[in-house]
Write a protein that holds these residues in place. Structure first.
Motif, mmCIF file in Angstrom:
data_model
loop_
_atom_site.group_PDB
_atom_site.id
_atom_site.type_symbol
_atom_site.label_atom_id
_atom_site.label_comp_id
_atom_site.label_asym_id
_atom_site.label_seq_id
_atom_site.Cartn_x
_atom_site.Cartn_y
_atom_site.Cartn_z
ATOM 1 N N ILE A 177 -14.584 -1.096 -46.990
ATOM 2 C CA ILE A 177 -14.832 -1.448 -48.393
ATOM 3 C C ILE A 177 -13.863 -2.535 -48.852
ATOM 4 C CG2 ILE A 177 -14.748 -0.569 -50.759
ATOM 5 C CD1 ILE A 177 -15.670 2.127 -49.654
ATOM 6 N N GLU A 178 -12.590 -2.377 -48.467
ATOM 7 C CA GLU A 178 -11.593 -3.377 -48.850
ATOM 8 C C GLU A 178 -11.909 -4.732 -48.225
ATOM 9 O OE1 GLU A 178 -6.742 -4.113 -48.569
ATOM 10 O OE2 GLU A 178 -7.659 -2.301 -47.738
ATOM 11 N N GLU A 179 -12.371 -4.718 -46.963
ATOM 12 C CA GLU A 179 -12.707 -5.969 -46.288
ATOM 13 C C GLU A 179 -13.897 -6.650 -46.970
ATOM 14 O OE1 GLU A 179 -12.176 -8.955 -43.372
ATOM 15 O OE2 GLU A 179 -10.915 -7.336 -44.143
ATOM 16 N N ARG A 180 -14.875 -5.837 -47.373
ATOM 17 C CA ARG A 180 -16.014 -6.410 -48.086
ATOM 18 C C ARG A 180 -15.580 -7.044 -49.405
ATOM 19 N NH1 ARG A 180 -20.276 -1.375 -47.290
ATOM 20 N NH2 ARG A 180 -20.878 -1.843 -45.125
ATOM 21 N N GLU A 181 -14.703 -6.354 -50.119
ATOM 22 C CA GLU A 181 -14.216 -6.902 -51.386
ATOM 23 C C GLU A 181 -13.426 -8.186 -51.164
ATOM 24 O OE1 GLU A 181 -12.047 -3.718 -53.103
ATOM 25 O OE2 GLU A 181 -13.833 -2.644 -53.827
ATOM 26 N N ARG A 182 -12.634 -8.198 -50.078
ATOM 27 C CA ARG A 182 -11.858 -9.402 -49.777
ATOM 28 C C ARG A 182 -12.785 -10.570 -49.457
ATOM 29 N NH1 ARG A 182 -10.146 -12.413 -45.738
ATOM 30 N NH2 ARG A 182 -11.284 -11.193 -44.190
ATOM 31 N N ILE A 183 -13.827 -10.277 -48.643
ATOM 32 C CA ILE A 183 -14.785 -11.333 -48.307
ATOM 33 C C ILE A 183 -15.469 -11.852 -49.565
ATOM 34 C CG2 ILE A 183 -16.958 -11.791 -47.109
ATOM 35 C CD1 ILE A 183 -16.020 -9.793 -44.963
ATOM 36 N N ALA A 184 -15.833 -10.919 -50.462
ATOM 37 C CA ALA A 184 -16.486 -11.325 -51.708
ATOM 38 C C ALA A 184 -15.557 -12.207 -52.548
ATOM 39 C CB ALA A 184 -16.907 -10.088 -52.508
ATOM 40 N N ARG A 185 -14.269 -11.826 -52.608
ATOM 41 C CA ARG A 185 -13.305 -12.647 -53.371
ATOM 42 C C ARG A 185 -13.141 -14.017 -52.742
ATOM 43 N NH1 ARG A 185 -10.321 -7.786 -53.379
ATOM 44 N NH2 ARG A 185 -9.007 -8.619 -51.706
ATOM 45 N N ASP A 186 -13.026 -14.031 -51.390
ATOM 46 C CA ASP A 186 -12.841 -15.313 -50.715
ATOM 47 C C ASP A 186 -14.048 -16.221 -50.912
ATOM 48 O OD1 ASP A 186 -10.404 -14.441 -49.887
ATOM 49 O OD2 ASP A 186 -11.017 -13.940 -47.838
ATOM 50 N N LEU A 187 -15.249 -15.656 -50.810
ATOM 51 C CA LEU A 187 -16.456 -16.451 -51.019
ATOM 52 C C LEU A 187 -16.537 -16.963 -52.450
ATOM 53 C CD1 LEU A 187 -19.103 -14.401 -49.010
ATOM 54 C CD2 LEU A 187 -18.210 -16.663 -48.449
ATOM 55 N N HIS A 188 -16.153 -16.088 -53.383
ATOM 56 C CA HIS A 188 -16.177 -16.518 -54.794
ATOM 57 C C HIS A 188 -15.196 -17.655 -55.026
ATOM 58 C CE1 HIS A 188 -14.961 -16.357 -59.076
ATOM 59 N NE2 HIS A 188 -16.237 -16.119 -59.282
ATOM 60 N N ASP A 189 -13.967 -17.473 -54.485
ATOM 61 C CA ASP A 189 -12.958 -18.515 -54.675
ATOM 62 C C ASP A 189 -13.345 -19.800 -53.954
ATOM 63 O OD1 ASP A 189 -11.561 -16.668 -56.119
ATOM 64 O OD2 ASP A 189 -10.220 -16.100 -54.465
ATOM 65 N N THR A 190 -13.999 -19.650 -52.771
ATOM 66 C CA THR A 190 -14.351 -20.828 -51.977
ATOM 67 C C THR A 190 -15.549 -21.570 -52.549
ATOM 68 O OG1 THR A 190 -13.490 -19.768 -49.993
ATOM 69 C CG2 THR A 190 -14.980 -21.614 -49.669
ATOM 70 N N LEU A 191 -16.584 -20.822 -52.921
ATOM 71 C CA LEU A 191 -17.840 -21.448 -53.309
ATOM 72 C C LEU A 191 -18.057 -21.522 -54.822
ATOM 73 C CD1 LEU A 191 -20.280 -19.856 -50.703
ATOM 74 C CD2 LEU A 191 -19.201 -22.099 -50.635
ATOM 75 N N GLY A 192 -17.498 -20.576 -55.549
ATOM 76 C CA GLY A 192 -17.800 -20.499 -56.979
ATOM 77 C C GLY A 192 -17.528 -21.790 -57.730
ATOM 78 N N GLN A 193 -16.296 -22.280 -57.607
ATOM 79 C CA GLN A 193 -15.904 -23.479 -58.342
ATOM 80 C C GLN A 193 -16.689 -24.708 -57.877
ATOM 81 O OE1 GLN A 193 -11.843 -24.603 -57.783
ATOM 82 N NE2 GLN A 193 -11.774 -25.912 -59.571
ATOM 83 N N LYS A 194 -16.864 -24.799 -56.540
ATOM 84 C CA LYS A 194 -17.536 -25.997 -56.015
ATOM 85 C C LYS A 194 -19.023 -25.998 -56.360
ATOM 86 C CE LYS A 194 -14.229 -26.859 -52.371
ATOM 87 N NZ LYS A 194 -13.224 -25.938 -52.951
ATOM 88 N N LEU A 195 -19.682 -24.842 -56.332
ATOM 89 C CA LEU A 195 -21.083 -24.779 -56.726
ATOM 90 C C LEU A 195 -21.261 -25.103 -58.206
ATOM 91 C CD1 LEU A 195 -22.328 -21.641 -54.743
ATOM 92 C CD2 LEU A 195 -22.781 -24.048 -54.246
ATOM 93 N N SER A 196 -20.311 -24.637 -59.016
ATOM 94 C CA SER A 196 -20.358 -24.983 -60.442
ATOM 95 C C SER A 196 -20.206 -26.493 -60.625
ATOM 96 C CB SER A 196 -19.252 -24.243 -61.207
ATOM 97 O OG SER A 196 -19.432 -22.845 -61.106
ATOM 98 N N LEU A 197 -19.264 -27.073 -59.848
ATOM 99 C CA LEU A 197 -19.047 -28.517 -59.916
ATOM 100 C C LEU A 197 -20.287 -29.277 -59.459
ATOM 101 C CD1 LEU A 197 -17.096 -30.849 -60.452
ATOM 102 C CD2 LEU A 197 -16.284 -30.606 -58.084
ATOM 103 N N ILE A 198 -20.938 -28.797 -58.387
ATOM 104 C CA ILE A 198 -22.164 -29.444 -57.909
ATOM 105 C C ILE A 198 -23.248 -29.388 -58.986
ATOM 106 C CG2 ILE A 198 -24.068 -29.168 -56.259
ATOM 107 C CD1 ILE A 198 -21.973 -28.359 -54.182
ATOM 108 N N GLY A 199 -23.369 -28.229 -59.656
ATOM 109 C CA GLY A 199 -24.368 -28.101 -60.709
ATOM 110 C C GLY A 199 -24.115 -29.055 -61.863
ATOM 111 N N LEU A 200 -22.836 -29.141 -62.298
ATOM 112 C CA LEU A 200 -22.493 -30.031 -63.420
ATOM 113 C C LEU A 200 -22.746 -31.490 -63.052
ATOM 114 C CD1 LEU A 200 -19.202 -28.321 -64.655
ATOM 115 C CD2 LEU A 200 -21.426 -28.315 -65.807
ATOM 116 N N LYS A 201 -22.315 -31.900 -61.857
ATOM 117 C CA LYS A 201 -22.479 -33.297 -61.466
ATOM 118 C C LYS A 201 -23.963 -33.643 -61.256
ATOM 119 C CE LYS A 201 -17.972 -34.421 -59.554
ATOM 120 N NZ LYS A 201 -17.821 -35.626 -60.391
#
Length: 378
Positions: A177-201
């Motif tokens: 469970i902890e590993e899944r949460e870590r993966i989810a956090r890492d994916l959010h930190d990795t992709l969240g900001q950049k996908l938002s930036l791609i959408g805005l641009k």
């Protein structure tokens, strides 16, 4: 108490034969009597004893103390009338299965007291009968004293081992469970900001495409570059998930051996120089499998791990002081030695095992020419 489905305790076959003898011997003592009434009384008491014993091993209520009391009373009568004291061993074994600590000590004390008192009374009034079997009577009394504690401590250890196994399973679930949460956090930190930036641009480029085509083209280039960066970071994240360094695996190995009460000794260093992550990952998996087999099958008290890197190869040696090679069906196939060799084939490695006294497993991987770094390739 344990759930029993038979009269005899679940012990090795040799012990089963001993219990059968204890069941048959009373008839020899009973039929030595010349009186038909005494023989009938002896058989009836023996039947009552085994009925009470059967009821006691299946009882899950306070009536268990009633059945044990009947067994002790029958044992006293048979001991005095026929000189057969050995049913006390049955009672002693069962007392060790009483889980309630207070009840255990009360019944244990009563059983010792009544057995010794009955034997002493029999020696005083039927000395010939008891003196002829005195060594066996003494051994029986020693069994009455020692057997309950041995059985009680064994059951307590089995209970603790069961609780430890349940705790380990729970820990494994929590780790997942902890590993899944870590993966989810890492994916959010990795992709969240950049996908938002791609959408805005992308929205900005669609607005500028007619007013300022050059600015819109710049925004589209930024979107392309951001997408490439996101893809690169995702690949690096997946690569880190799949790879396990030897140094990290050794920490888990040390914890497993400590939990199994096996001494851990390390020679060499787990920090390998110029070794691809794939090679370390395969070595880590093989090391984990080897240590798991040491814990499960070796009965060892000491496990020594040697990690040695030379210009020609990397050697990982796992050695224990246990019983030697385990069952071929357990280790030589499946996820044992055959499984290791299948993994090592991918990196041109090999594994060999020796098991004269203890077991020694040698895992060898030849050094390879490392790929240039990505920067050098570009």
């Amino acid at each position: 108490m344990q759930s029993w489905y038979q009269l005899f305790p679940k012990n090795p076959w040799l012990s089963l034969y001993a219990w059968v003898i204890f069941c048959i011997l009373p008839f020899f003592f009973i039929f030595r009597s010349s009186s038909v009434v005494e023989i009938a009384l002896g058989i009836a008491l023996l039947g009552l004893f085994f009925l009470a014993y059967r009821l006691s091993v299946n009882s899950k209520t306070g009536f268990v103390y009633v059945w044990v009391g009947i067994e002790m009373a029958v044992n006293i009568v048979l001991t005095y009338l026929f000189g057969y004291v050995y049913l006390a061993i049955f009672v002693a074994f069962f007392i060790g299965n009483i889980r309630n600590k207070v009840g255990f000590y009360i019944i244990y004390g009563l059983h010792i007291g009544t057995t010794i008192a009955t034997v002493a009374f029999g020696i005083a009034f039927q000395s010939t009968l008891f003196m002829s079997q005195l060594p066996f009577v003494v051994l029986t009394i020693l069994g009455v004293i020692l057997l309950p504690f041995n059985t009680y401590n064994r059951n307590k250890r089995e209970k603790l081992e069961g609780q430890l196994e349940d705790a380990n399973k729970r820990i494994s679930q929590l780790v997942i469970i902890e590993e899944r949460e870590r993966i989810a956090r890492d994916l959010h930190d990795t992709l969240g900001q950049k996908l938002s930036l791609i959408g805005l641009k992308s929205d900005l480029a669609s607005k500028l495409i007619y007013r300022d085509p050059e600015a819109a083209l710049n925004e589209i280039n930024d979107v392309r570059q951001t997408a490439r960066t996101a893809l690169k970071e995702v690949r690096e994240l997946v690569s880190d998930m799949r790879g396990t360094k030897l140094e990290d695996e050794l920490l888990r190995v040390q914890q497993i051996l400590k939990a199994a009460e096996i001494d851990f000794v390390l020679y060499g260093t787990p920090k390998l120089g110029n070794t691809p992550l794939l090679v370390e990952n395969v070595l880590s998996m093989c090391l984990k499998e080897a240590v798991n087999n040491v814990v499960k099958h070796s009965r060892a008290t000491r496990c020594t791990i040697l990690i040695k890197q030379t210009p020609q190869e990397v050697l990982v040696q796992v050695q224990d002081d246990g019983i030697g090679l385990p069952d071929t069906g357990v280790f030589m196939q499946g996820n044992g030695l055959a499984g290791m060799r299948e993994r090592l084939e991918f990196i041109n490695g090999s594994a060999d095992i020796k098991g004269a006294e203890g077991m020694t497993l040698n895992i060898r991987v030849p050094n390879v020419i490392l790929y240039k770094s990505k920067g050098e390739m570009e």
